[in-house]
Design a protein around this motif. Sequence first.
Motif, PDB file in Angstrom:
ATOM      1  N   UNK A  10      43.806  30.568 -31.866  1.00  0.00           N
ATOM      2  CA  UNK A  10      44.326  30.091 -33.460  1.00  0.00           C
ATOM      3  C   UNK A  10      43.861  28.645 -34.142  1.00  0.00           C
ATOM      4  N   UNK A  68      45.273  34.361 -34.874  1.00  0.00           N
ATOM      5  CA  UNK A  68      46.453  33.377 -35.483  1.00  0.00           C
ATOM      6  C   UNK A  68      46.567  32.411 -36.119  1.00  0.00           C
ATOM      7  N   UNK A  69      47.054  32.489 -37.282  1.00  0.00           N
ATOM      8  CA  UNK A  69      46.920  31.473 -37.921  1.00  0.00           C
ATOM      9  C   UNK A  69      48.446  30.294 -37.916  1.00  0.00           C
ATOM     10  N   UNK A  70      48.431  28.647 -37.979  1.00  0.00           N
ATOM     11  CA  UNK A  70      49.402  28.147 -38.057  1.00  0.00           C
ATOM     12  C   UNK A  70      48.647  27.289 -39.891  1.00  0.00           C
ATOM     13  N   UNK A  71      50.479  27.526 -40.256  1.00  0.00           N
ATOM     14  CA  UNK A  71      49.896  26.962 -41.909  1.00  0.00           C
ATOM     15  C   UNK A  71      50.702  25.370 -42.353  1.00  0.00           C
TER      16      UNK A  71
END
Lengths: 339, 339
Positions: free
Chosen positions: A65, A95-98
């Motif tokens: 991530x 995955x991305x945490x924005x």
Amino acid sequence: MKKARTTITDIARELNISPSTVSRALNNHPAISKKTRDAVIELAKTLNYQPNLLALNLLRKRTNTIGIIVPEITSSFFSSVINGIQDLLSPLGVNMMISQSNESMEEEKSILRSFASIRVDGFLISPSSETKNFDHLKILTDNNIPLVIFDRDCEGLEVDKVFVDEYSGAFQAVEYLVKTGCRRIAHIAGPLSLSTARHRLKAYKDALALHHVPVKEEYIVESSGFTPEHGIKPTQKLLALPSPPDAVFAINDGVAIGAMYVIKKAGLVIPDEISVVGFDDDPHSCYFSPSLSTVWQPTYELGMLSARILMKRINSNNDLSDIRVEELYPELIVRGSSK
Amino acid sequence: MKKARTTITDIARELNISPSTVSRALNNHPAISKKTRDAVIELAKTLNYQPNLLALNLLRKRTNTIGIIVPEITSSFFSSVINGIQDLLSPLGVNMMISQSNESMEEEKSILRSFASIRVDGFLISPSSETKNFDHLKILTDNNIPLVIFDRDCEGLEVDKVFVDEYSGAFQAVEYLVKTGCRRIAHIAGPLSLSTARHRLKAYKDALALHHVPVKEEYIVESSGFTPEHGIKPTQKLLALPSPPDAVFAINDGVAIGAMYVIKKAGLVIPDEISVVGFDDDPHSCYFSPSLSTVWQPTYELGMLSARILMKRINSNNDLSDIRVEELYPELIVRGSSK
DNA sequence: CTGTTAGCGCGTTCAC
DNA sequence: GTGAACGCGCTAACAG
């Protein structure tokens, strides 16, 4: 009552085998009998087993991530960059945490801390306009956490960076205005705490100087943001000048749209009496009347490249011997709002 | 070489105390001497200790992270919804994982699986336009994972939902067009796989019927998306009709902007010869000439409310006895593109 | 081919 | 006040 999610132990118990066998069956380990493998896989499916990545990540010390911090998500610029990032990461299973800092350094720091605790594998950050001190970013590199800065610079911080050559884009725009006969060219600058805004301002001055057009301070006004609303007052100020400009180069399309609005309201004809050029090539820009001349930025590529560099850094164990600073090239797009 | 992040064991070893003591000191446990507490806290700071939430979350079976899946992040609609979500979650210390399905059901499923493995505490989903089968969402509820659907409906799926009353918004718009004298009112519908598009279409027909304006099939065209480009062809088709419309109600502002572009190019005057009304109140809409009449949607509130309901669900151990379906109200905004 | 053991980092018993 | 032991879910190493 919350029923617990099924684990490999659950299905091991059910089948009277050990958890490791289940694990192996699920992971296509070669040394496993077809029968048990099939049994495990089937039970896993009916029990709707989903591997707990928390446990796996704890083991692997890697989360797949990455954390993304942008000043705002609403602008077409950043959302297009995010598109590029996702299109690179998705096929890789990352995955991305924005999160958005809302142009606040405090929020930026707090998001950073939170992402670090979650153990994201790396960061993609475009700093807030308030961010002048980089200690919190320095901590990342001190702890060997990969970080790529994009779009907005953190001068002095030695990490990978990906920019658009703002200077070139702004220079093209202003030079073009000069060449089409404009002599009283104004610039609505962005918040000058931003490296991007400073570069564009410098290009504006340099382009004028190169063509022997005097730089007048009253033609330079600063907007405090990037929406059409932010373009209203600066433009009114410019039009009220004893000798109003015959061209406006705005920090971005949002502000330029606000400027066009004021100019048309004042009864002036664009581009006959006054030219307008923006920056960013917002998807709406070509539908205005007149359509807005602007400087296109490779936003999607910016996202892709930043993500690619970050992933490389992560996969190379963050060997910091070769810091990369990449620059992408913008392009002037001439439309109806200029001659 | 990657140096490992510091853990409580590291600082315990350094201080010749046990990890549990360090843990207690860091968590303000009452039964701890001031000296050791201070020593621990100081060393933690100099070593830049960041608690490993992976371990903690594994223990707590809770990640304080929620997963958001939207069809696209680029539209002003969804990015504004996300703003609302973040503003509710941030103060609560809850993180968001955001991903876009790009209107693809396959991508939606794959993101879902990935988020579930990461053990997000709950989901906020606006389904893709392709999503007609809800098995993947059903699995979530079967496994007691909180889920709130927003904006676009999944008919038959019994979970919390938050919508905007599209029907009301569209009805207001069409009724207003009738009342201002338009009789040949066209509708550029969105992809009819979307509940929102169907509701607006139905409201369009009902409003006409109520006012005894005949509904003509040739005045109803379907656009395949939401950008100005998607509005071009449908509008050309409408203008080519033997009896072209005197008003266009478009599925959203993007399409309406494309429609205005074509109409003006054709030499028609808006709103004298033809009125245009959009939907969404895109921030740019009021800056077009003429400014675009539209239906404003409470996007920010939509995000806030969805997030609030989800958090309540999560904190109440997902007791499914009282499924909520909330509806927010849109509002017609009359501007220059209509009489 | 399969079971056992250990440990990822942490908080929480239960002792002393 | 503090330490030792345990377990969250999982895989890898070591036995058989």
